[in-house]
Design a protein around this motif. Sequence first.
Motif, PDB file in Angstrom:
ATOM      1  N   HIS A 280      15.114 -20.633  -3.608  1.00  0.00           N
ATOM      2  CA  HIS A 280      14.330 -21.872  -3.595  1.00  0.00           C
ATOM      3  C   HIS A 280      13.332 -21.897  -4.745  1.00  0.00           C
ATOM      4  N   ILE A 281      12.707 -20.758  -5.025  1.00  0.00           N
ATOM      5  CA  ILE A 281      11.790 -20.701  -6.167  1.00  0.00           C
ATOM      6  C   ILE A 281      12.559 -20.954  -7.457  1.00  0.00           C
ATOM      7  N   ALA A 282      13.740 -20.349  -7.576  1.00  0.00           N
ATOM      8  CA  ALA A 282      14.544 -20.528  -8.788  1.00  0.00           C
ATOM      9  C   ALA A 282      14.953 -21.977  -8.978  1.00  0.00           C
ATOM     10  N   ARG A 283      15.300 -22.672  -7.898  1.00  0.00           N
ATOM     11  CA  ARG A 283      15.691 -24.079  -8.020  1.00  0.00           C
ATOM     12  C   ARG A 283      14.534 -24.926  -8.554  1.00  0.00           C
ATOM     13  N   GLY A 284      13.311 -24.544  -8.215  1.00  0.00           N
ATOM     14  CA  GLY A 284      12.174 -25.280  -8.721  1.00  0.00           C
ATOM     15  C   GLY A 284      12.054 -25.204 -10.232  1.00  0.00           C
ATOM     16  N   PHE A 285      12.604 -24.143 -10.831  1.00  0.00           N
ATOM     17  CA  PHE A 285      12.536 -23.976 -12.281  1.00  0.00           C
ATOM     18  C   PHE A 285      13.758 -24.548 -13.004  1.00  0.00           C
TER      19      PHE A 285
END
Length: 347
Positions: A280-285
Amino acid sequence: MTTGVLAPAPATVRPGPPDRSLVLCTLGLAAVVGLSVLIGARSLDLPTVAAALTGQGTAEAAAIVWEQRIPRTLNGLLGGAALAVAGVVIQGHTRNPLADPGLLGVTAGASLAVVVGISVLGFATPAEYLRFAYLGAALGASAVLIIGVLAGRRRDASPASLVLAGAAVSALLSAVTGIILLLHAAALDVYRFWTVGSLAGGRGLDSLAVVAPLMLAGAVLVAAQARSLDAFALGADTARSLGRRLLPVQLIGLLSVTLLVGGATALVGSLGFVGLVAPHIARGFVGPGHARLLPLSAVLGAALVLGADILGRVLVAPAELPVGIVLGVIGGPVFLVLVVRLFRSRS
């Protein structure tokens, strides 16, 4: 664990070019790796660690660095990266943004196999139950796949079938594990330390040498699935129209998850939230495209596990908290935030 099937929320935050995000996160991971080698129960300064790494330090420093901290750091790197990548794959296959690597029975199967090895076969060290954990992970995942395919036959093994089968199989295997522990109390101490999740369980480079090739095979399979996962995100019908055959792709996905999660569980124990939070953190980037999402998730997952391990060493020094407990304290609130944001975006 969740049993609903939801479409992944579209990424709305893209603060910079994807390549830059990956580079910056990789640099951050390198810093965390350095701290993991430096920080421990025994205080060693940077020159002492550098001398030990180059073979010019004392025998004591060399033993601490090469026999304890280097294996511990490598286990955290591989374990965290594998769990994060497996989380991306599971979320892609089930189209469930709240799915994690424990959803398909892999973790529960590995746990049961370890308990059987400890209580029935007398295993006492990580090297002994390493392969057994992998066997249990494979059997658990196979049971989920068979039940899911049979239950969803008319719907071509829909994601809902796999999710529900995973929930049922995981619950059953966990119950059997609990019964065995009640009957063999002597196995509880060894199992408790393993199932909490820890990088301090004595898993050395020999264990890493056994697991790493299998995890590498899983990573190769995942890399080959990137386009299929993009198609799956658009729905089963769209994926078929793009020439994707659902069952073979699901089989490859399940095999890759088994290789990754089985190896990670054998190395670092049963860790929660990594495979849920890191993607989920990666998708934000970088957004939902899997070609960019997979490598960034791996970097973030490794950094998350190593960072939690460092916190566990520092917070209660000279004792330490297992990394699984630290991740639980951090991951619980993060999970709640993700759930709230997800359902707000649906309303």
